[in-house]
Design a protein around this motif. Sequence first.
Motif, PDB file in Angstrom:
ATOM      1  N   LEU A  69       7.426  19.634  -2.104  1.00 24.65           N
ATOM      2  CA  LEU A  69       7.749  21.054  -1.895  1.00 24.65           C
ATOM      3  C   LEU A  69       6.798  21.965  -2.673  1.00 24.65           C
ATOM      4  CD1 LEU A  69       9.779  23.099  -0.615  1.00 24.65           C
ATOM      5  CD2 LEU A  69      11.045  22.994  -2.776  1.00 24.65           C
ATOM      6  N   GLY A  70       6.281  21.462  -3.803  1.00 23.54           N
ATOM      7  CA  GLY A  70       5.391  22.301  -4.619  1.00 23.54           C
ATOM      8  C   GLY A  70       6.139  23.260  -5.533  1.00 23.54           C
ATOM      9  N   GLY A  71       7.420  22.958  -5.790  1.00 23.86           N
ATOM     10  CA  GLY A  71       8.219  23.850  -6.641  1.00 23.86           C
ATOM     11  C   GLY A  71       8.802  24.975  -5.813  1.00 23.86           C
ATOM     12  N   VAL A  72       9.918  25.548  -6.258  1.00 26.32           N
ATOM     13  CA  VAL A  72      10.545  26.602  -5.447  1.00 26.32           C
ATOM     14  C   VAL A  72       9.639  27.832  -5.356  1.00 26.32           C
ATOM     15  CG1 VAL A  72      12.923  25.839  -5.821  1.00 26.32           C
ATOM     16  CG2 VAL A  72      11.894  27.458  -7.417  1.00 26.32           C
ATOM     17  N   PHE A  73       8.702  27.981  -6.299  1.00 28.17           N
ATOM     18  CA  PHE A  73       7.746  29.092  -6.213  1.00 28.17           C
ATOM     19  C   PHE A  73       6.338  28.619  -5.807  1.00 28.17           C
ATOM     20  CE2 PHE A  73      11.025  30.739  -9.116  1.00 28.17           C
ATOM     21  CZ  PHE A  73      11.372  31.879  -8.413  1.00 28.17           C
ATOM     22  N   ARG A  74       6.251  27.327  -5.429  1.00 24.72           N
ATOM     23  CA  ARG A  74       4.988  26.751  -4.915  1.00 24.72           C
ATOM     24  C   ARG A  74       3.867  26.726  -5.962  1.00 24.72           C
ATOM     25  NH1 ARG A  74       8.803  26.329  -2.240  1.00 24.72           N
ATOM     26  NH2 ARG A  74       9.081  26.862  -0.049  1.00 24.72           N
ATOM     27  N   VAL A  75       4.233  26.801  -7.234  1.00 24.04           N
ATOM     28  CA  VAL A  75       3.206  26.789  -8.284  1.00 24.04           C
ATOM     29  C   VAL A  75       2.489  25.439  -8.327  1.00 24.04           C
ATOM     30  CG1 VAL A  75       2.864  26.887 -10.796  1.00 24.04           C
ATOM     31  CG2 VAL A  75       4.287  28.608  -9.658  1.00 24.04           C
ATOM     32  N   THR A  76       3.210  24.362  -8.004  1.00 25.08           N
ATOM     33  CA  THR A  76       2.582  23.023  -8.083  1.00 25.08           C
ATOM     34  C   THR A  76       2.157  22.510  -6.711  1.00 25.08           C
ATOM     35  OG1 THR A  76       4.769  21.994  -7.961  1.00 25.08           O
ATOM     36  CG2 THR A  76       3.871  22.409 -10.159  1.00 25.08           C
ATOM     37  N   GLU A  77       2.040  23.422  -5.756  1.00 22.74           N
ATOM     38  CA  GLU A  77       1.719  23.017  -4.380  1.00 22.74           C
ATOM     39  C   GLU A  77       0.452  22.151  -4.323  1.00 22.74           C
ATOM     40  OE1 GLU A  77       1.241  26.320  -1.556  1.00 22.74           O
ATOM     41  OE2 GLU A  77       2.745  25.218  -0.407  1.00 22.74           O
ATOM     42  N   GLY A  78       0.580  21.026  -3.655  1.00 24.52           N
ATOM     43  CA  GLY A  78      -0.590  20.163  -3.432  1.00 24.52           C
ATOM     44  C   GLY A  78      -0.950  19.264  -4.592  1.00 24.52           C
ATOM     45  N   LEU A  79      -0.328  19.461  -5.749  1.00 24.92           N
ATOM     46  CA  LEU A  79      -0.767  18.694  -6.931  1.00 24.92           C
ATOM     47  C   LEU A  79      -0.299  17.241  -6.880  1.00 24.92           C
ATOM     48  CD1 LEU A  79      -0.323  21.395  -9.738  1.00 24.92           C
ATOM     49  CD2 LEU A  79      -2.404  20.744  -8.489  1.00 24.92           C
ATOM     50  N   GLN A  80       0.885  17.006  -6.302  1.00 25.11           N
ATOM     51  CA  GLN A  80       1.316  15.606  -6.214  1.00 25.11           C
ATOM     52  C   GLN A  80       0.431  14.841  -5.233  1.00 25.11           C
ATOM     53  OE1 GLN A  80       5.054  14.065  -4.295  1.00 25.11           O
ATOM     54  NE2 GLN A  80       5.632  13.648  -6.431  1.00 25.11           N
ATOM     55  N   ALA A  81       0.085  15.499  -4.127  1.00 28.80           N
ATOM     56  CA  ALA A  81      -0.795  14.834  -3.153  1.00 28.80           C
ATOM     57  C   ALA A  81      -2.133  14.501  -3.806  1.00 28.80           C
ATOM     58  CB  ALA A  81      -1.007  15.746  -1.942  1.00 28.80           C
ATOM     59  N   GLU A  82      -2.600  15.369  -4.696  1.00 29.46           N
ATOM     60  CA  GLU A  82      -3.912  15.160  -5.313  1.00 29.46           C
ATOM     61  C   GLU A  82      -3.871  14.163  -6.469  1.00 29.46           C
ATOM     62  OE1 GLU A  82      -5.871  18.856  -5.995  1.00 29.46           O
ATOM     63  OE2 GLU A  82      -7.457  17.957  -7.225  1.00 29.46           O
ATOM     64  N   PHE A  83      -2.811  14.213  -7.285  1.00 28.36           N
ATOM     65  CA  PHE A  83      -2.800  13.406  -8.509  1.00 28.36           C
ATOM     66  C   PHE A  83      -1.777  12.263  -8.498  1.00 28.36           C
ATOM     67  CE2 PHE A  83      -4.643  17.472  -9.702  1.00 28.36           C
ATOM     68  CZ  PHE A  83      -5.783  17.068 -10.373  1.00 28.36           C
ATOM     69  N   GLY A  84      -0.967  12.184  -7.459  1.00 25.05           N
ATOM     70  CA  GLY A  84      -0.056  11.051  -7.333  1.00 25.05           C
ATOM     71  C   GLY A  84       1.314  11.303  -7.931  1.00 25.05           C
ATOM     72  N   LYS A  85       2.258  10.472  -7.507  1.00 22.31           N
ATOM     73  CA  LYS A  85       3.656  10.635  -7.919  1.00 22.31           C
ATOM     74  C   LYS A  85       3.879  10.288  -9.384  1.00 22.31           C
ATOM     75  CE  LYS A  85       5.956   9.865  -3.500  1.00 22.31           C
ATOM     76  NZ  LYS A  85       6.820   9.007  -2.712  1.00 22.31           N
ATOM     77  N   GLN A  86       2.976   9.498  -9.957  1.00 17.84           N
ATOM     78  CA  GLN A  86       3.160   9.142 -11.361  1.00 17.84           C
ATOM     79  C   GLN A  86       2.804  10.292 -12.283  1.00 17.84           C
ATOM     80  OE1 GLN A  86       1.234   5.325 -12.268  1.00 17.84           O
ATOM     81  NE2 GLN A  86       3.320   4.527 -12.192  1.00 17.84           N
ATOM     82  N   ARG A  87       1.888  11.166 -11.857  1.00 22.61           N
ATOM     83  CA  ARG A  87       1.463  12.256 -12.730  1.00 22.61           C
ATOM     84  C   ARG A  87       2.105  13.585 -12.364  1.00 22.61           C
ATOM     85  NH1 ARG A  87      -4.533  12.794 -13.825  1.00 22.61           N
ATOM     86  NH2 ARG A  87      -3.657  13.999 -15.570  1.00 22.61           N
ATOM     87  N   VAL A  88       2.651  13.686 -11.181  1.00 23.15           N
ATOM     88  CA  VAL A  88       3.382  14.887 -10.770  1.00 23.15           C
ATOM     89  C   VAL A  88       4.730  14.391 -10.259  1.00 23.15           C
ATOM     90  CG1 VAL A  88       3.396  16.939  -9.304  1.00 23.15           C
ATOM     91  CG2 VAL A  88       1.218  16.067 -10.200  1.00 23.15           C
ATOM     92  N   MET A  89       5.712  14.384 -11.168  1.00 21.46           N
ATOM     93  CA  MET A  89       6.964  13.671 -10.931  1.00 21.46           C
ATOM     94  C   MET A  89       8.081  14.591 -10.491  1.00 21.46           C
ATOM     95  SD  MET A  89       7.426  11.033 -14.091  1.00 21.46           S
ATOM     96  CE  MET A  89       6.448  11.836 -15.345  1.00 21.46           C
ATOM     97  N   ASP A  90       8.653  14.300  -9.342  1.00 24.50           N
ATOM     98  CA  ASP A  90       9.944  14.899  -8.996  1.00 24.50           C
ATOM     99  C   ASP A  90      11.003  14.152  -9.796  1.00 24.50           C
ATOM    100  OD1 ASP A  90       9.756  17.060  -7.297  1.00 24.50           O
ATOM    101  OD2 ASP A  90       9.536  15.824  -5.500  1.00 24.50           O
ATOM    102  N   THR A  91      11.694  14.868 -10.656  1.00 20.71           N
ATOM    103  CA  THR A  91      12.674  14.215 -11.531  1.00 20.71           C
ATOM    104  C   THR A  91      14.076  14.320 -10.935  1.00 20.71           C
ATOM    105  OG1 THR A  91      13.166  16.256 -12.708  1.00 20.71           O
ATOM    106  CG2 THR A  91      11.360  14.899 -13.564  1.00 20.71           C
TER     107      THR A  91
END
Lengths: 327, 374
Positions: free
Chosen positions: A37-59
Motif C-alpha cells: 500500500l505504501g502507507g496510508v499517506f503513501r510515504v513508503t510507496e514503492g520501497l518494499q518492491a525496491e528493497f524487499g519484504k525483509q527491509r520494508v516490513m508490514d508488521t
Amino acid sequence: MSELQSMPMAKALNAGLRKALADDPKVLLMGEDIGPLGGVFRVTEGLQAEFGKQRVMDTPLAESGIVGTAIGLALAGYRPVCEIQFDGFIYPGFDQITSQLAKLTNRHDGTITMPVVIRVPYGGHIGAVEHHQESPEAYFAHTAGLRSVSPSTPHDAYWMIQEAIASNDPVMFFEPKSRYWPKGDVDLSESGRPLHSSRVVREGTEVTLLGHGAMLSVLLQAAEIAAAEGTSIEVIDLRSISPIDYDPILASVRKTGRLVLAQEAPGFVSVGSEIAATVTEKAFYSLEAPVIRVAGFDTPFPPAKLETVYLPDADRVLDAVDRALAY
Amino acid sequence: MSYTEATLQLLSPEGRLVESDASAEYLPLIQQLTDQQLREFHRVMVVTRAFDVEATNLQRQGQMGLWVPSMGQEAAQVGSGFAARPQDHVFPAYREHAIAHIRGVDYVDIVRMLRGLTHGGWDPREKNNFHIYTLVIGSQSLHATGYAMGIQLDGDTNTGDPERDRAVIVYFGDGATSQGDVSEALVFAASYQTPEVFFLQNNQWAISVPVSTQSRTPLYLRPSGFGIPGIQIDGNDVLISYAATRKAMDEARSGQGPRFIEALTYRIGAHTSSDDPTKYRTQEELEHWMALDPITRFASYLRGRGEGEEFFRDVDAEAADTASDVRRRTLELGIPPVENMFDNVYSEPHPLMQQQKQWLADYEASFDAEGAAE
C-alpha cells in the motif's frame, strides 16, 4: 551541484527514505500497511518492491510491538525506522517509547546506542475523525533520552529524515500531515545539516513569530498580511522541538523585542510554554511585551467541522501580534 | 497450579530418574552430559542460593534499597541457563541471578543495581550476551523478539554451522503473561517465525496475586493460540529444564521457529524484600513446595549416582565464601560520580545535558568558594 526538483513532502520523505535504505543495509522500515500500500499517506510507496519484504516490513497491527521489536533490532545492530499510522495511535507504543527506547542508552551506562526513528504523521487541517489530527509532541519532548523534530517543507523533510536515521539517539520525527501534498523545491544533492537547528525563514524587525510543522505556512501568511499593513515580521521555523536551538530565537527576540509562539497542540504545559519561559529568562531586558502563545484550545481535538475554529489561523496569530505591539 | 499429567519431568521429587514415553525424547540429551557438567548444575544452584540469602540479609541490614530473591527457582534457571550456547542472546526479567552467573555476570553487578548505583550494571556484549534486567513487566519479551528478527535478517539460522546459528531465550513470569507486550511478542514471533524460546517461570504468584487470576487455563496452552508450540515442565527438575530448553533452542536455531516452555516452580521467598508473603499465601502451600526443593532433589540424584560427600562439602564451602565475598565487596562499593546522571542520557552531544552538568558543577563549586572565603 544542486538538483532542484519540485515535489510534495510525502515524495521528499520517500526520496529521503530510499536514499537511507540504499546507503546503509542496516536501515529497515517497519509499520502498518507500509508495504504494497505504501502507507496510508503513501510515504513508503514503492520501497518494499525496491528493497524487499525483509527491509520494508508490514508488521502486525500493534504499536507497542512495533517499537519494542525495533528496540531489539537496534540492539542487534539495525537502524529501524518505524511508522506510526496516525498521531492518536501512538499511545499503545508510549510505554516502549518512554520507558524503554528513551532510557536504554542511559540504563546501559552509555555502552549501547538506540538508533531508532519513530515517524509520526501529526496535526490537523485534514478533516479526519477522532485520533487522526492530534499534536502529541510535548509528551515526547518531556521525556529525557528522546530527540524530537518536525520539518515544515519538502526540502527539510528530505534531509531531516536522513539526519534522523543517521542519529545514534532515538528520534521522534513528526510529519505535519496537512503538508504532505503541497509541492516545494527539494535539492536532492543536499548532504545534510545539523538536525537540531532552527531557521529564520523571513526577516523582519518588529515582531518574531515562531512555530513548527504545518504552523509555518500560517505564520508566513500572517507575515504577508502584516507586511501589507506596514508591520515587519520575522518568522522562525523551530524545526527541532527537542533539543531547542535557542540562539537564532534569542537573536531575533533581541532585535524585535516581541515574540509570538504558535502551535496546533494545546497550550497548557506545551512546547510553546517551555520556549516562553526560557526566552523570558534569557532575554528579559530585550522584551517589549510578554511572550504570547497562540495554541490549540485545551480541549480534545474537536470534530472535524469545528477544526478551523480550534486550529490557530493567520487571524488569531495577527490578533496576538496586535496585542504584543500594544505594549 | 501443581504438576499435571502434561508436566514433563526427568527427576522425581525423590531424585530418581523418571522413564516414561513422554520423557523418552529428553533422556538422551541428559545422557550426553558429563559428570562435570552435572556437578556444575549443583554448584551453580547452591552458590546462587547462598548469594541470594546473603543479598536478602544485606537488604535487611540497609545495604540495598530492594532485593529480588530467586530462592526456589534455581532448577528452572540453571537447567535452561546451561542449555543456551555462548552465541545465543539471553533476555532476563529481573530474578534470573543464576543465569546471570552462568553467563559471566558478577553477582556484585546485580547488587550495584539494587543498591542504587546504576540502572543497569553490565554491558551485555561483555557478559556472553546476557542482557540487563528489565523492571517493567514483560517489556523485554518484545526486545528479545526484535533481536531474534535481527538474527534472521543476519541469516544466522539453519546455516548448517552450529557455531554460527543463533537463537534468543527470553525469561518472564506468570504475571507477565497478562501484559499486552508478551502477547504482542508472541504475535510477532509467530508472524516472523523468529529463532526464539519463550521461557516462562510460573512461580505461582505475581507479588500477592495467584496465577489463577492471570489465567484460567494452564499457561503452556496459551501459545498454541498464537501458533507456537508450548510445553509444561517441572521447573524444580534441573534435568528437564536443561533438556527441554536444549531441544527448543536447537529447534529455534535450526529455523523451526519459536518455542514456549512453562516451568512450574515456586518462589520460596517474597516477591521482593518489600512484601510479606504470609499476608497472601498459606504455610501449607509453602511447605508443599519446600518439599519439592530443586537443590535437595538434584543432590539426591547425584548421591544416587555415587557422588561423594566431599564434593557437596566443597560446594557448600565455596557458597559460603562467595556470600562473604559479595558482602565484603558490596560494603566497599562507592557512590558513582554525579556526572553520570548527564553523560549517558544521549549518545551524541545534547545542549541541556551540557548546560545542566555545567550548572551543577558551578553550583557545587560555589559552596567550596564560600567555605574558602570564610
